[in-house]
Scaffold this active site. Structure first.
Site, mmCIF file in Angstrom:
data_model
loop_
_atom_site.group_PDB
_atom_site.id
_atom_site.type_symbol
_atom_site.label_atom_id
_atom_site.label_comp_id
_atom_site.label_asym_id
_atom_site.label_seq_id
_atom_site.Cartn_x
_atom_site.Cartn_y
_atom_site.Cartn_z
ATOM 1 N N SER A 99 0.810 -1.221 0.000
ATOM 2 C CA SER A 99 0.000 0.000 0.000
ATOM 3 C C SER A 99 0.841 1.268 0.000
ATOM 4 C CB SER A 99 -0.934 0.013 1.221
ATOM 5 O OG SER A 99 -0.196 -0.086 2.423
ATOM 6 N N ASP A 128 -0.579 7.420 10.074
ATOM 7 C CA ASP A 128 -1.436 6.621 10.952
ATOM 8 C C ASP A 128 -0.634 5.608 11.763
ATOM 9 O OD1 ASP A 128 -0.654 4.851 9.003
ATOM 10 O OD2 ASP A 128 -2.666 4.377 8.288
ATOM 11 N N HIS A 174 1.514 4.065 7.602
ATOM 12 C CA HIS A 174 1.672 4.645 6.273
ATOM 13 C C HIS A 174 2.318 6.024 6.357
ATOM 14 C CE1 HIS A 174 -1.672 1.712 5.905
ATOM 15 N NE2 HIS A 174 -1.038 1.407 4.778
#
Length: 241
Positions: A24, A194, A197
């Site tokens: 991601s 967070d 990330h």
């Protein structure tokens, strides 16, 4: 028809490409202020930057799909980043779906490097990137909001980062040790959005660190097609074809 005939007067232009392969953190890299977008901006008119980020993936799944994403082709792949570990290092008891044992993680990275070499992408064009550090307190809030327990630990992520660095040494590739570099600033929280990330600052940091490694590999790439002031307006075919 006239346009097709005109285009046939020159050889097909094939843009070189940089492929970003990861989880991601790579998939999100083309978002506003993302590190992939920053890289693409630096390389505009020189090569394409291709995002092959797959959110949630680990190296066990990545090594299976890599041959479907990168093959021998007419386009020249001038660099590939391999950026996994944030999911592999998830705690087995709390996140068995994404967890990959440390030894397998290292073996999977080596497998992907060997595959890339088999399609003529040499070691000097491969850059491994370690997972960034984990800010446990912030990531725990994300987990609790979903009804889960804290499913990662920074020390465990560090073990995977060290393994990534060792694979790069063993295989002769370049490596960007993000886990170590970000923690040189003791409070690395500003690099993360967070706890896991990257924030805007983290994206900027990664882009700068990666460019310092890519610049020497890509500095010789020419700009594709002439600058507009250099086009002969009385005979553009002479300049453009």
């Amino acid at each position: 028809m006239a346009l097709a005939e005109a285009g046939a007067g020159g050889r097909l232009l094939r843009w070189p490409r940089v492929v970003l392969f990861g989880d991601s953190i790579t998939e999100f890299s083309f978002q506003e202020n993302g590190w992939g977008a920053a890289l693409a901006e630096r390389l505009v008119r020189k090569c394409d930057v291709v995002n092959r980020g797959l959110s949630g993936y680990n190296t066990r799944w990545a090594k299976l799909v890599l041959p479907r994403l990168i093959t021998k082709s007419a386009e020249s792949t001038v660099a590939v980043t391999i950026f996994f570990g944030a999911n592999d290092s998830a705690l087995k008891d709390l996140n068995p779906k994404q967890h990959v044992p440390l030894e397998e993680y290292a073996a999977n990275l080596k497998s992907m490097i060997h595959y890339l070499k088999s399609v003529d992408i040499t070691e000097d064009r491969i850059i491994l990137i370690t997972p960034p550090p984990l800010q446990e307190s912030v990531w725990e809030k994300e987990c609790l909001a979903k009804g889960d327990q804290l499913n990662r630990r920074n020390a465990t992520t560090g073990e995977y980062a060290h393994a990534c660095v060792q694979v790069a040494r063993d295989c002769g590739t370049d490596v960007l040790d993000l886990w170590t570099l970000m923690q040189k600033n003791q409070d690395f929280s500003s690099y993360l959005s967070d706890g896991l990330h990257l924030s805007t600052k983290g994206n900027s940091f990664l882009a700068a660190q990666l460019w310092s490694r890519l610049e020497k590999k890509l500095s010789a790439l020419p700009s594709l097609l002439p600058y507009w002031r250099d086009v002969d307006h009385t005979n553009p075919k002479a300049s453009l074809l």
